[in-house]
Design a protein around this motif. Sequence first.
Motif, mmCIF file in Angstrom:
data_model
loop_
_atom_site.group_PDB
_atom_site.id
_atom_site.type_symbol
_atom_site.label_atom_id
_atom_site.label_comp_id
_atom_site.label_asym_id
_atom_site.label_seq_id
_atom_site.Cartn_x
_atom_site.Cartn_y
_atom_site.Cartn_z
ATOM 1 N N THR A 174 -4.337 7.118 7.867
ATOM 2 C CA THR A 174 -4.401 6.966 6.409
ATOM 3 C C THR A 174 -4.543 5.497 6.030
ATOM 4 O OG1 THR A 174 -3.071 8.959 6.071
ATOM 5 C CG2 THR A 174 -3.190 7.407 4.240
ATOM 6 N N THR A 175 -3.788 4.629 6.699
ATOM 7 C CA THR A 175 -3.886 3.191 6.433
ATOM 8 C C THR A 175 -5.285 2.678 6.714
ATOM 9 O OG1 THR A 175 -1.546 2.887 7.004
ATOM 10 C CG2 THR A 175 -2.938 0.922 7.029
ATOM 11 N N ILE A 220 -7.775 3.722 4.084
ATOM 12 C CA ILE A 220 -7.634 2.941 2.841
ATOM 13 C C ILE A 220 -8.281 1.565 3.005
ATOM 14 C CG2 ILE A 220 -5.938 1.745 1.391
ATOM 15 C CD1 ILE A 220 -4.167 4.270 1.681
ATOM 16 N N LEU A 245 -10.324 6.331 1.524
ATOM 17 C CA LEU A 245 -9.270 6.834 0.662
ATOM 18 C C LEU A 245 -8.859 5.737 -0.308
ATOM 19 C CD1 LEU A 245 -6.847 8.651 3.155
ATOM 20 C CD2 LEU A 245 -8.412 9.730 1.535
ATOM 21 N N ALA A 246 -8.392 6.142 -1.473
ATOM 22 C CA ALA A 246 -7.870 5.179 -2.447
ATOM 23 C C ALA A 246 -6.347 5.169 -2.368
ATOM 24 C CB ALA A 246 -8.317 5.557 -3.855
ATOM 25 N N ALA A 247 -5.771 3.991 -2.385
ATOM 26 C CA ALA A 247 -4.312 3.871 -2.411
ATOM 27 C C ALA A 247 -3.796 4.183 -3.819
ATOM 28 C CB ALA A 247 -3.895 2.468 -1.995
ATOM 29 N N ILE A 273 0.839 -1.200 0.000
ATOM 30 C CA ILE A 273 0.000 0.000 0.000
ATOM 31 C C ILE A 273 0.877 1.254 0.000
ATOM 32 C CG2 ILE A 273 -1.736 1.332 1.250
ATOM 33 C CD1 ILE A 273 -2.841 -1.216 0.032
ATOM 34 N N LYS A 319 0.721 5.599 -0.669
ATOM 35 C CA LYS A 319 -0.119 6.783 -0.783
ATOM 36 C C LYS A 319 0.749 8.026 -0.672
ATOM 37 C CE LYS A 319 -4.069 9.041 -0.962
ATOM 38 N NZ LYS A 319 -4.930 8.992 -2.178
#
Length: 298
Positions: free
Chosen positions: A46-47, A50, A55-57, A11, A13
């Motif tokens: 953030t992780t 996702i 959120l999109a990675a 992952i 970002k």
Amino acid sequence: MTTGRLHLDGITKSYGSRVVLDGIRFDVEPGRLTGFVGGNGAGKTTTMRIILGVLAADAGTVTLAGAPVTTADRRRFGYMPEERGLYPKMKVLEQVVYLARLHGFGKADATVRATALLEELGLGERLNDTIESLSLGNQQRAQIAAALVHDPEVLILDEPFSGLDPLAVDVVAEVLQRRAAMGVSILFSSHQLDVVERLCDDLIIIAGGTIRAAGSRDELRTRHSTLRYQLDSAADTGWLRAEPGVSVVDFEGGSALFEVDAPATAQRVLRQAVDRGDVAGFAPRHPSLAQIFKEVIQ
């Protein structure tokens, strides 16, 4: 309840030139509590976002039981954000019932579920109080109830112990342990390393958007342990300071914490301690989570 392994692989970002996550890879196993620790800005939230699809990675995959996570899968997820997201004017029970109904439960079933869960979390006497009238700790318990009311198979909790007093921490910890025993996969972040150390089965340490350490709590303790021992004796242990291959870390009367250059040195120390007086205790000392955290993020 059973679910598959939640797996993150590669992952990444970024926001412009700033890399927030760089090749994140770890697992969250069913039936286990996985602690997710790191400093502010390390990439934990953030992780989690996702994983939840908020959120999109930029790259990488999130899979559940070996298949890409779908919208339908995420309906079986429970999420508690660090920021409180409940309606302040609503009553506690009314709020949690409302959220259960959004997940498709009828009013009667939702009411039974919400009432039982709030009582389990110690809010049974506050069902008809408004959210805004609760203490911050009780608002936190209500937020946890909101994440749990639909019996999720995967639970993502961002700082669930924030604002809780020690008794409330124990209540919430027991609730989460019961869910893990039912097969739920639980990922939770926390800055309270003592709580994480006591509660987690597995541990992930993140810093600067990269995973610095991951594994079971015991594996990490073993992996990062030095040859450190605790000696408790009826006799004074000051003689340890002169022993070759021994470095005394802490010393007080008949107790000493020390490091050795080899296991054989520890055995020699034990034999000498027995010769000098009654030995009440002699055991290796594993590092605390706080010590491991400091070591791996440097």
